[in-house]
Design an enzyme around this catalytic site. Structure first.
Site, mmCIF file in Angstrom:
data_model
loop_
_atom_site.group_PDB
_atom_site.id
_atom_site.type_symbol
_atom_site.label_atom_id
_atom_site.label_comp_id
_atom_site.label_asym_id
_atom_site.label_seq_id
_atom_site.Cartn_x
_atom_site.Cartn_y
_atom_site.Cartn_z
ATOM 1 N N ARG A 9 0.888 -1.199 0.113
ATOM 2 C CA ARG A 9 -0.038 -0.135 0.086
ATOM 3 C C ARG A 9 0.832 1.119 0.104
ATOM 4 N NH1 ARG A 9 -4.870 1.072 1.381
ATOM 5 N NH2 ARG A 9 -4.142 2.986 0.470
ATOM 6 N N ARG A 65 2.661 4.140 -16.326
ATOM 7 C CA ARG A 65 3.140 3.825 -17.750
ATOM 8 C C ARG A 65 4.479 4.454 -18.121
ATOM 9 N NH1 ARG A 65 0.617 -0.242 -17.942
ATOM 10 N NH2 ARG A 65 -1.683 -0.399 -18.202
ATOM 11 N N CYS A 76 -7.677 2.716 -12.355
ATOM 12 C CA CYS A 76 -8.081 3.890 -11.633
ATOM 13 C C CYS A 76 -9.389 3.938 -11.307
ATOM 14 C CB CYS A 76 -7.414 5.000 -12.529
ATOM 15 S SG CYS A 76 -5.677 5.140 -12.645
ATOM 16 N N GLU A 79 -11.726 7.402 -4.885
ATOM 17 C CA GLU A 79 -11.863 6.978 -3.429
ATOM 18 C C GLU A 79 -13.324 7.036 -2.798
ATOM 19 O OE1 GLU A 79 -10.567 5.128 -0.174
ATOM 20 O OE2 GLU A 79 -9.173 5.484 -1.760
ATOM 21 N N ARG A 91 -4.074 7.120 -3.694
ATOM 22 C CA ARG A 91 -3.636 5.829 -3.006
ATOM 23 C C ARG A 91 -3.441 4.939 -4.213
ATOM 24 N NH1 ARG A 91 -7.571 8.631 -0.112
ATOM 25 N NH2 ARG A 91 -7.648 8.293 2.055
ATOM 26 N N TYR A 109 4.058 6.089 2.703
ATOM 27 C CA TYR A 109 2.950 6.974 2.800
ATOM 28 C C TYR A 109 3.693 8.422 2.797
ATOM 29 C CZ TYR A 109 -0.561 3.373 3.740
ATOM 30 O OH TYR A 109 -1.458 2.498 3.540
ATOM 31 N N ARG A 117 -1.524 6.299 7.806
ATOM 32 C CA ARG A 117 -1.166 4.999 8.710
ATOM 33 C C ARG A 117 0.222 5.344 9.357
ATOM 34 N NH1 ARG A 117 -2.995 -0.163 7.206
ATOM 35 N NH2 ARG A 117 -1.444 -0.518 9.230
#
Length: 122
Positions: A9, A65, A76, A79, A91, A109, A117
């Site tokens: 993540r 890419r 894609c 959220e 994210r 992050y 997080r």
């Protein structure tokens, strides 16, 4: 342990809803994930990007890419729009083939996204 699929993540924020900022931030995030986890593009199974609804000028996958992820399946989407959530956030969830354990995976992050997080940052 043999090779398994693991998830990595990551998230990063931008200051403005501008194509160039989204591309540069996404590349920064992906490069850091690759560096921290010693990845080769051949190890990457797929990547799933989300952007907050205030980011609509570019697809983050375009940045992947440009980094040479031409054979990696990318997706894609928006959220979930939760009141009070971190704005202008990109994210990613990257699936990789690896022999490493869950605890050896390094999630990344950056920017204001560190607040998502704090247990994984540092």
């Amino acid at each position: 342990m043999g090779t398994v699929v693991r998830g990595i993540r990551g998230a990063i924020t931008v200051e403005r809803n501008e194509s160039q900022q989204i591309l540069e931030a996404t590349q920064e995030l992906l490069e850091k994930i690759v560096q921290e986890n010693h990845l080769d593009t051949e190890d990457i199974c797929s990547a799933f990007f989300t952007v907050t609804q205030d980011l609509d000028t570019e697809f983050p996958a375009k940045a992947a890419r440009a980094l040479g992820w031409t054979s990696v399946p990318l997706m894609c989407t928006s959220e979930v729009n939760v009141a009070g959530a971190l704005p202008k956030c990109i994210r990613v969830l990257i699936h990789i083939n690896t022999g490493r354990s869950q605890s050896e995976i390094k999630h990344v992050y950056l920017g204001r996204a560190v607040q998502l997080r704090p247990d994984l940052v540092g």
